[in-house]
Motif scaffolding. Structure first.
Motif, PDB file in Angstrom:
ATOM      1  N   SER A 135       0.829  -1.213   0.000  1.00  0.00           N
ATOM      2  CA  SER A 135       0.000   0.000   0.000  1.00  0.00           C
ATOM      3  C   SER A 135       0.857   1.254   0.000  1.00  0.00           C
ATOM      4  O   SER A 135       0.450   2.293  -0.515  1.00  0.00           O
ATOM      5  CB  SER A 135      -0.923  -0.004   1.219  1.00  0.00           C
ATOM      6  N   THR A 136       2.022   1.175   0.606  1.00  0.00           N
ATOM      7  CA  THR A 136       2.934   2.318   0.625  1.00  0.00           C
ATOM      8  C   THR A 136       4.292   1.888   0.090  1.00  0.00           C
ATOM      9  O   THR A 136       4.882   0.931   0.584  1.00  0.00           O
ATOM     10  CB  THR A 136       3.100   2.860   2.056  1.00  0.00           C
ATOM     11  N   GLY A 137       4.765   2.547  -0.943  1.00  0.00           N
ATOM     12  CA  GLY A 137       6.065   2.201  -1.492  1.00  0.00           C
ATOM     13  C   GLY A 137       6.025   1.015  -2.432  1.00  0.00           C
ATOM     14  O   GLY A 137       4.997   0.683  -3.017  1.00  0.00           O
ATOM     15  N   SER A 138       7.160   0.331  -2.547  1.00  0.00           N
ATOM     16  CA  SER A 138       7.316  -0.782  -3.472  1.00  0.00           C
ATOM     17  C   SER A 138       7.851  -1.991  -2.722  1.00  0.00           C
ATOM     18  O   SER A 138       8.065  -1.959  -1.505  1.00  0.00           O
ATOM     19  CB  SER A 138       8.299  -0.381  -4.579  1.00  0.00           C
ATOM     20  N   TRP A 139       8.074  -3.078  -3.458  1.00  0.00           N
ATOM     21  CA  TRP A 139       8.655  -4.266  -2.840  1.00  0.00           C
ATOM     22  C   TRP A 139      10.059  -3.973  -2.343  1.00  0.00           C
ATOM     23  O   TRP A 139      10.523  -4.590  -1.370  1.00  0.00           O
ATOM     24  CB  TRP A 139       8.674  -5.417  -3.829  1.00  0.00           C
ATOM     25  N   ARG A 140      10.749  -3.046  -2.992  1.00  0.00           N
ATOM     26  CA  ARG A 140      12.073  -2.644  -2.503  1.00  0.00           C
ATOM     27  C   ARG A 140      11.967  -2.006  -1.112  1.00  0.00           C
ATOM     28  O   ARG A 140      12.796  -2.267  -0.235  1.00  0.00           O
ATOM     29  CB  ARG A 140      12.719  -1.681  -3.503  1.00  0.00           C
ATOM     30  N   ASP A 141      10.921  -1.199  -0.910  1.00  0.00           N
ATOM     31  CA  ASP A 141      10.706  -0.587   0.399  1.00  0.00           C
ATOM     32  C   ASP A 141      10.344  -1.643   1.443  1.00  0.00           C
ATOM     33  O   ASP A 141      10.753  -1.555   2.607  1.00  0.00           O
ATOM     34  CB  ASP A 141       9.597   0.469   0.320  1.00  0.00           C
ATOM     35  N   VAL A 142       9.529  -2.639   1.036  1.00  0.00           N
ATOM     36  CA  VAL A 142       9.166  -3.724   1.944  1.00  0.00           C
ATOM     37  C   VAL A 142      10.414  -4.497   2.361  1.00  0.00           C
ATOM     38  O   VAL A 142      10.582  -4.861   3.537  1.00  0.00           O
ATOM     39  CB  VAL A 142       8.142  -4.670   1.268  1.00  0.00           C
ATOM     40  N   CYS A 143      11.307  -4.736   1.416  1.00  0.00           N
ATOM     41  CA  CYS A 143      12.543  -5.451   1.699  1.00  0.00           C
ATOM     42  C   CYS A 143      13.396  -4.673   2.702  1.00  0.00           C
ATOM     43  O   CYS A 143      13.965  -5.245   3.636  1.00  0.00           O
ATOM     44  CB  CYS A 143      13.318  -5.673   0.404  1.00  0.00           C
ATOM     45  N   LEU A 144      13.472  -3.362   2.529  1.00  0.00           N
ATOM     46  CA  LEU A 144      14.244  -2.530   3.450  1.00  0.00           C
ATOM     47  C   LEU A 144      13.632  -2.541   4.848  1.00  0.00           C
ATOM     48  O   LEU A 144      14.329  -2.708   5.854  1.00  0.00           O
ATOM     49  CB  LEU A 144      14.328  -1.100   2.915  1.00  0.00           C
ATOM     50  N   ARG A 145      12.323  -2.392   4.931  1.00  0.00           N
ATOM     51  CA  ARG A 145      11.657  -2.265   6.224  1.00  0.00           C
ATOM     52  C   ARG A 145      11.672  -3.574   7.019  1.00  0.00           C
ATOM     53  O   ARG A 145      11.857  -3.557   8.238  1.00  0.00           O
ATOM     54  CB  ARG A 145      10.216  -1.790   6.009  1.00  0.00           C
ATOM     55  N   LEU A 146      11.495  -4.709   6.341  1.00  0.00           N
ATOM     56  CA  LEU A 146      11.341  -5.978   7.054  1.00  0.00           C
ATOM     57  C   LEU A 146      12.602  -6.843   7.061  1.00  0.00           C
ATOM     58  O   LEU A 146      12.729  -7.730   7.914  1.00  0.00           O
ATOM     59  CB  LEU A 146      10.176  -6.771   6.460  1.00  0.00           C
TER      60      LEU A 146
END
Length: 268
Positions: A135-146
């Motif tokens: 919902s926010t950002g991209s899969w790259r952002d998900v990878c960074l956050r998690l």
């Protein structure tokens, strides 16, 4: 099965098995008539390498605790076995997409949710897995956050087709290199959770949801482990069985060359 000819190969009456003309087995039964080559053994995609090989028994107890909280500790007890490509191919030749079952001389058999729960040790009760675009950002952002890392656009020294992250598919070797060092004794809890999510993704992508890429794994499962305990809410066995049925159906086609899914379950 009344429609099967006991003295010959293949269905005698195709009122139920309507996809026989496109089925892999037709090349075996009718090869002398069509002049085509007998199909070869399927390439079975199964990740038996990487950090999980030889490391699960000695996995840090802090990581194991989080995997248990996610309800997926049963995957840690699944044996690491070589896949018999010829055996899997022989079973695929007897798999019928019309009935989602193996048609054998003594009758029909199939793989059930109970098999998934008992043999693979994953939960079959819970919410369905429905993929959501971040919902926010991209899969790259998900990878960074998690996971704590941002996949680069390209790997240095490589030319074309070297994108580390393509959609939600990431190069397994690149991700494994990020987590190759063991956790320190005083590692913060946030870092322990990132390691746990990495191992969870490796277990899911390499054991239950293997695709046909060979060198990539999916990070789309990360969205179900934020926080990690959320993973226990979902029916992983149902999703894995559906994924396996899909791969068996696709592999039973004449043109298929490889197969993914939980092939260890098929073999066992």
């Amino acid at each position: 099965m009344p429609d099967m000819d006991p003295h010959g190969a293949g269905p005698a009456i195709q009122t139920l098995l309507m996809r026989q003309d496109e089925h892999r087995s037709s090349l075996l039964w009718d090869v002398h008539l069509e002049g085509k080559e007998v199909p070869g053994v399927l390439t079975c995609r199964h990740r038996d390498k990487g950090l999980l090989e030889g490391r699960v028994d000695g996995l840090d107890p802090r990581i194991v605790a989080y995997i248990t909280d996610a309800g997926l500790d049963g995957l840690l007890r699944v044996p690491n076995m070589d896949i018999d490509h010829a055996l899997i191919t022989a079973l695929v030749e007897r798999w019928r997409p019309e009935t989602h079952s193996f048609h054998l001389p003594h009758g029909e058999m199939t793989i059930t949710l109970q098999d998934m729960e008992v043999i693979m040790g994953v939960p079959i009760d819970g919410l369905p897995l429905v993929e959501c675009i971040p919902s926010t950002g991209s899969w790259r952002d998900v990878c960074l956050r998690l996971l704590g890392y941002i996949p680069p656009d390209r790997e240095l020294g490589r030319k074309k087709n070297t994108g580390v992250l393509e959609g939600a598919s990431i190069k397994a070797k690149w991700l494994e290199d990020r987590f190759s060092n063991p956790l320190s004794v005083d590692a913060p809890e946030a870092l322990v959770q990132k390691y746990a999510r990495f191992y969870i993704v490796e277990l899911l992508s390499g054991t239950l949801f293997m695709d046909k890429s060979g060198e990539r794994i999916s990070i789309r499962y990360l969205q179900f482990f934020d926080p990690i305990i959320n993973g226990k809410k979902y029916s992983w066995g149902s999703a894995a069985l559906s994924w396996l049925y899909r791969h068996l159906c696709k592999a039973s086609e004449k043109t298929a060359k490889q197969i993914g899914g939980a092939l260890l379950l098929v073999q066992l």
